[in-house]
Design an enzyme around this catalytic site. Sequence first.
Site, PDB file in Angstrom:
ATOM      1  N   CYS A 335      44.757  48.746  35.701  1.00 46.69           N
ATOM      2  CA  CYS A 335      45.151  48.053  34.611  1.00 46.69           C
ATOM      3  C   CYS A 335      46.576  48.550  34.001  1.00 46.69           C
ATOM      4  CB  CYS A 335      44.305  47.589  33.579  1.00 46.69           C
ATOM      5  SG  CYS A 335      42.810  48.979  33.360  1.00 46.69           S
ATOM      6  N   ARG A 364      37.625  57.799  41.641  1.00 49.55           N
ATOM      7  CA  ARG A 364      36.867  57.885  40.471  1.00 49.55           C
ATOM      8  C   ARG A 364      35.862  59.011  40.717  1.00 49.55           C
ATOM      9  NH1 ARG A 364      35.264  51.827  38.470  1.00 49.55           N
ATOM     10  NH2 ARG A 364      37.276  51.152  38.220  1.00 49.55           N
ATOM     11  N   GLN A 382      40.245  48.345  45.084  1.00 43.61           N
ATOM     12  CA  GLN A 382      39.924  47.184  44.373  1.00 43.61           C
ATOM     13  C   GLN A 382      40.850  45.825  44.588  1.00 43.61           C
ATOM     14  OE1 GLN A 382      39.869  48.685  40.323  1.00 43.61           O
ATOM     15  NE2 GLN A 382      37.904  48.327  40.294  1.00 43.61           N
ATOM     16  N   ASP A 384      42.093  43.727  43.094  1.00 40.70           N
ATOM     17  CA  ASP A 384      42.430  43.495  41.416  1.00 40.70           C
ATOM     18  C   ASP A 384      43.263  42.362  41.341  1.00 40.70           C
ATOM     19  OD1 ASP A 384      41.692  44.099  39.055  1.00 40.70           O
ATOM     20  OD2 ASP A 384      42.358  46.385  39.270  1.00 40.70           O
ATOM     21  N   HIS A 386      45.520  41.125  37.156  1.00 43.52           N
ATOM     22  CA  HIS A 386      45.679  41.292  35.875  1.00 43.52           C
ATOM     23  C   HIS A 386      46.409  39.866  35.355  1.00 43.52           C
ATOM     24  CE1 HIS A 386      44.581  45.254  36.840  1.00 43.52           C
ATOM     25  NE2 HIS A 386      43.860  45.212  35.582  1.00 43.52           N
ATOM     26  N   LYS A 466      32.504  41.493  30.276  1.00 42.56           N
ATOM     27  CA  LYS A 466      32.740  41.106  31.606  1.00 42.56           C
ATOM     28  C   LYS A 466      31.536  40.238  32.288  1.00 42.56           C
ATOM     29  CE  LYS A 466      31.177  45.475  33.565  1.00 42.56           C
ATOM     30  NZ  LYS A 466      31.017  46.086  34.674  1.00 42.56           N
ATOM     31  N   HIS A 512      41.080  40.942  33.499  1.00 37.79           N
ATOM     32  CA  HIS A 512      41.107  41.901  34.596  1.00 37.79           C
ATOM     33  C   HIS A 512      40.120  41.150  35.513  1.00 37.79           C
ATOM     34  CE1 HIS A 512      42.242  45.818  32.030  1.00 37.79           C
ATOM     35  NE2 HIS A 512      42.099  44.716  31.114  1.00 37.79           N
TER      36      HIS A 512
END
Length: 641
Positions: A335, A364, A382, A384, A386, A466, A512
């Site tokens: 993000c 992570r 990911q 991902d 945004h 979420k 997200h």
Amino acid sequence: MKKLIIENSGEVNHEEGLSIFDIISDKDKQTAKKAILAEIELKDGSKKLVDLTFKVNDDLKMKLLFPEDAESLDTLNHSTSHIMAAAIKKIYPEAKFAIGPSIKDGFYYDFELDKVISPENLKPIEDEMKKIISSNYSFIRKEITKNEAKKIFKDNPYKLELIDGINDEYVSIYETGDFIDLCSGPHIISTSKVGAFKLLSVAGAYWRGNENNKMLIRIYGTAFFNKEDLKNYLERIERAKLSDHRKIGKDLELYSFHDEAPGFPFWHPKGMIIRNIIIDYWRKIHQENGYQEIQTPVILSNQLWHTSGHWDHYKENMYFVKIDGNDYAIKPMNCPGAILVYKSKQHSYREFPIRYAELGLVHRHEKSGVLHGLFRVRNFTQDDAHIFALDEQLTAEITSIINMIGKMYSIFGFKDYHVELSTRPADRIGSDEMWDMAEQKLEEAIKENNLVYKINPGDGAFYGPKIDFHIKDSLERTWQCATIQLDFAMPEKFDITYMGEDNLKHRPVMLHRVILGSVERFIGILIENYSGNLPLWIAPVQIAILPISDKYQQYSDNVFKKLKEEGYRVEIDNRVESLNKKIRQAELSKIPLMVIIGEKEQESGTITIRKKAGGDIKNIEIKEFINILRENIENKKTYFE
RNA sequence: GCUGGUGUAGCUCAAUAGGUAGAGCAGCUGACUUGUAAUCAGCAGGUUGGGGGUUCAAGUCCUCUCGCCAGCUCCA
């Protein structure tokens, strides 16, 4: 006389104070013998499960439950957990019991004991349980006051804590032989109802699921009404293990793990084919849905992570590096990078919604004990995105994401997934009003899309609530894949704005979201759901050409070249080996199609197809075969037709 | 991270009560030219996850450590 109305089987008049079992027994001994539980109707119309020993003092409506009812098996497992506790108490009188519920496919009991319990200690416990079961002890329910209960459990801090948590003057206890447990029930009528059981494993578990509490010993087991069911269950588990993506990934040379990098997957050529196919399709669907792809760096200054709140709320999971004396972090999320892209120029409300998609490689620091094949790794990509949007665009955006998820999951063959709404965690940023608004917005979107969901309290991201989508693995453990997160907080932290129609600066809202979740986890779960037998369009090797002897090598090579030119993933097995052996190896490699070429094929200028799923197509023209292939692949068919 | 288990050749597994590692498959070489799930023979392959210790002797016992497995906590 009182009246007992039994659903589907009429009415019985009886004296007051008799148990359900006695009343039924008078009428029909066989039925009473078979029954496990009763579901009674309360005055307010709601239903409640009770023991067969329940005393009927009034007119009552009820339904009898038998072994084939799901609630019966639950109860059997719960009762077996009591039996196990009773057995443990016999062998280890100093054990202090905490909780022992039934769970899916079994039960467990947690207890404190100052001894090491390992798998070899299970056998004596099982033997003791068998004695209890054959003693045919009744489960006797008693209602007593909390004070009385506290006296009974005075040496057990766990039960005392449970008693204090009960909002009632009375609590119920159950006696089984000389074992007494605090329990709301219901239970089977007697220990002899347990037809078969097995203790499965021993593990540690924190009291009340809190890692700051003492770790107790947990023994897992499973119980059934008959031996056959137990056998079937154990066989099912054994079969499920054959779908384990960790085993299949190694066998099919898709990826590997090494001691030199625990939790960091190594992708091999065949695994990369799967990755790239998924990603190609992902790009296509994102282009169709108005996304623009970006890519942001893996290493970003610590300053940024202070701004985003990760430093305060996510540091434990992050890796850090020093570059030229300055502190940087390896990104655990994408993000902040996406926000910097947004901030690199001014934006107008006319551009909205802006959808930045990013296949972001994040790292992570996961605790060592949680690593699990591709499902839980320390670096993953990911899928991902945004989305920067206006308030009034949110519902439509969320709906569009939900549709994309539905579409992609169905293409990859996932039909069985469930949805959770994860709400504000204790450790979070942003005001309560923000959270109220965000949670409400997500719940509205879920309802608008008619999704069946449950609430997962406190499990939201630190910056927003979420909607999570979970898929099952081969052992029916669920893994979160897609997630849609609504975030009012980051835009404020980074002070991002857009120019409104009113020529004033406004704050956009951010979504997200991931669809696959991570490419790694998704591939793991894809493999497990297909037991490695991936559909033709995804299979790393689609076709194995198996010449029966090297007399047909030239013809086979031509077929190979032709298929290769057409873009199919094809291998040829030119070894001088028996056809049986070549077929066996292609089978074990889970290649969907084999092309067998011998004298007949060469003479007629055709090929024979052997499908992995079973069945042959004899002597077809290559041209026709290619048509069938194209048809299957273009339509992303799950099974070859 | 915590609890319990586990770690022998690329893979699957052996090795009595501590006496110094063995098989099948895979690999390599050779023979066999094969019609729907393993042709035969030979060769090669391991300082038993790593460090330390006990012992005349350790894959086997002790200890530390790492990985893996199940579960708990945490999570895409």
